[in-house]
Design an enzyme around this catalytic site. Structure first.
Site, PDB file in Angstrom:
ATOM      1  N   CYS A 142     -22.054  -7.691  26.655  1.00  0.00           N
ATOM      2  CA  CYS A 142     -22.106  -6.858  27.859  1.00  0.00           C
ATOM      3  C   CYS A 142     -23.332  -7.162  28.724  1.00  0.00           C
ATOM      4  O   CYS A 142     -24.442  -7.290  28.210  1.00  0.00           O
ATOM      5  CB  CYS A 142     -22.121  -5.397  27.415  1.00  0.00           C
ATOM      6  SG  CYS A 142     -22.132  -4.213  28.772  1.00  0.00           S
ATOM      7  N   HIS A 168      -0.732   0.003  22.802  1.00  0.00           N
ATOM      8  CA  HIS A 168      -1.533  -0.981  22.077  1.00  0.00           C
ATOM      9  C   HIS A 168      -2.616  -1.582  22.965  1.00  0.00           C
ATOM     10  O   HIS A 168      -3.110  -2.669  22.698  1.00  0.00           O
ATOM     11  CB  HIS A 168      -0.635  -2.074  21.489  1.00  0.00           C
ATOM     12  CG  HIS A 168       0.349  -1.548  20.474  1.00  0.00           C
ATOM     13  ND1 HIS A 168       1.390  -2.282  19.969  1.00  0.00           N
ATOM     14  CD2 HIS A 168       0.437  -0.326  19.869  1.00  0.00           C
ATOM     15  CE1 HIS A 168       2.084  -1.544  19.113  1.00  0.00           C
ATOM     16  NE2 HIS A 168       1.529  -0.357  19.039  1.00  0.00           N
ATOM     17  N   SER A 225      12.365  -3.452  18.367  1.00  0.00           N
ATOM     18  CA  SER A 225      13.109  -3.303  17.116  1.00  0.00           C
ATOM     19  C   SER A 225      12.742  -1.998  16.421  1.00  0.00           C
ATOM     20  O   SER A 225      13.272  -1.678  15.361  1.00  0.00           O
ATOM     21  CB  SER A 225      12.814  -4.467  16.180  1.00  0.00           C
ATOM     22  OG  SER A 225      13.102  -5.666  16.839  1.00  0.00           O
TER      23      SER A 225
END
Ligand SMILES: [Zn+2]
Length: 259
Positions: free
Chosen positions: A156, A123, A198
């Protein structure tokens, strides 16, 4: 020392490719709140505001996103690795870790001492920020420091593209290299240890299945039951920290005997 921890230690000793899969339970043991739980960040923000498409499309969404992300980052920055993170780092030092696949974005496996090439972050990571246009990476603290001086959406330095924490948002595709590598590692592992997950968030949650189907032993160490408990070889419903410490102590003891 329970019978189960000894059994897991024996499995680690007799396996050649041990893959650890870690989830939110590991982070909460380090004091990082689970943002999906009641009272978590999602209760105060509308998750729809944070879809990747909205981030790309509107300045207002980007501002809301950065406010929430800043709030979530505070406890993560302060968090320290717990006993389970440290045990996984020892596993690597003992030469018994193929890789750690993680759903967590808090960088705690690296802080605990696992080397970067052993960690697959499915992730993404909250420890870096990336430019969505040119891909330039920034240290998270540097950007947060900017925000603390003046809160406005960061852009940026090189190309003026919007900056976003290097985590995977709703609607953003999973990182290709990490995901493929994680599936590959799962499929060739001979021992797959789930710690503090889980196993409900897909596609990551299917990895134990891939491992098991290809002949790996499956161990699940999680406080609550998971949908895969029935197919696991060993299930331990407990806090990960003390259990992992016991397991590693047992592994070390056995390795000394072999020496
Ligand atoms: Zn850029």
């Amino acid at each position: 020392m329970t019978e189960h921890t000894q059994e897991v230690a024996q499995l680690i000793l007799s396996s050649k490719r041990v893959v650890v899969f870690s989830g939110a339970g590991l982070s909460t043991e380090s004091g990082i709140p689970d943002f999906r739980s009641p009272g978590g960040v999602w209760d105060r923000y509308n998750p729809e505001d944070f879809y990747f498409q909205n981030f790309v499309a509107s300045e207002a969404s980007r501002e809301k996103y950065w406010k929430m992300a800043t709030e979530m980052y505070e406890p993560m920055k302060k968090a320290q690795p717990n006993l389970a993170h440290l045990a996984i780092a020892v596993l690597e030092k003992l030469g018994k870790l193929d890789c750690v696949i993680t759903q967590n974005i808090d960088g705690l496996h690296a802080k605990a001492g696992n080397s970067e090439e052993k960690i697959l972050e499915l992730h993404g990571t909250a420890m870096h920020v990336t430019c969505l246009d040119c891909g330039k990476r920034y240290d998270r603290d540097e950007i947060q420091e900017r925000l603390s001086r003046e809160f406005k959406v960061p852009y940026c330095d090189d190309c003026k593209g919007p900056l976003k924490p290097a985590t995977i948002s709703f609607g953003q595709s999973m990182p290709e290299r990490e995901t493929q590598e994680a599936y590959h590692r799962s499929s060739i592992s001979d021992l797959f240890i789930v710690i503090g997950s889980s196993l409900v968030v897909q596609p990551a949650a299917s990895m134990p299945l891939v491992a098991k189907r290809n002949g790996a032993k499956l161990v699940i160490i999680n406080r609550d039951p998971t949908p895969y408990d029935d197919m696991a070889d060993i299930v331990i419903h407990t806090q990960a920290g003390p259990t992992m410490t016991n397991i590693i102590e047992e592994v070390k003891k056995e390795l000394k005997k072999i020496d």
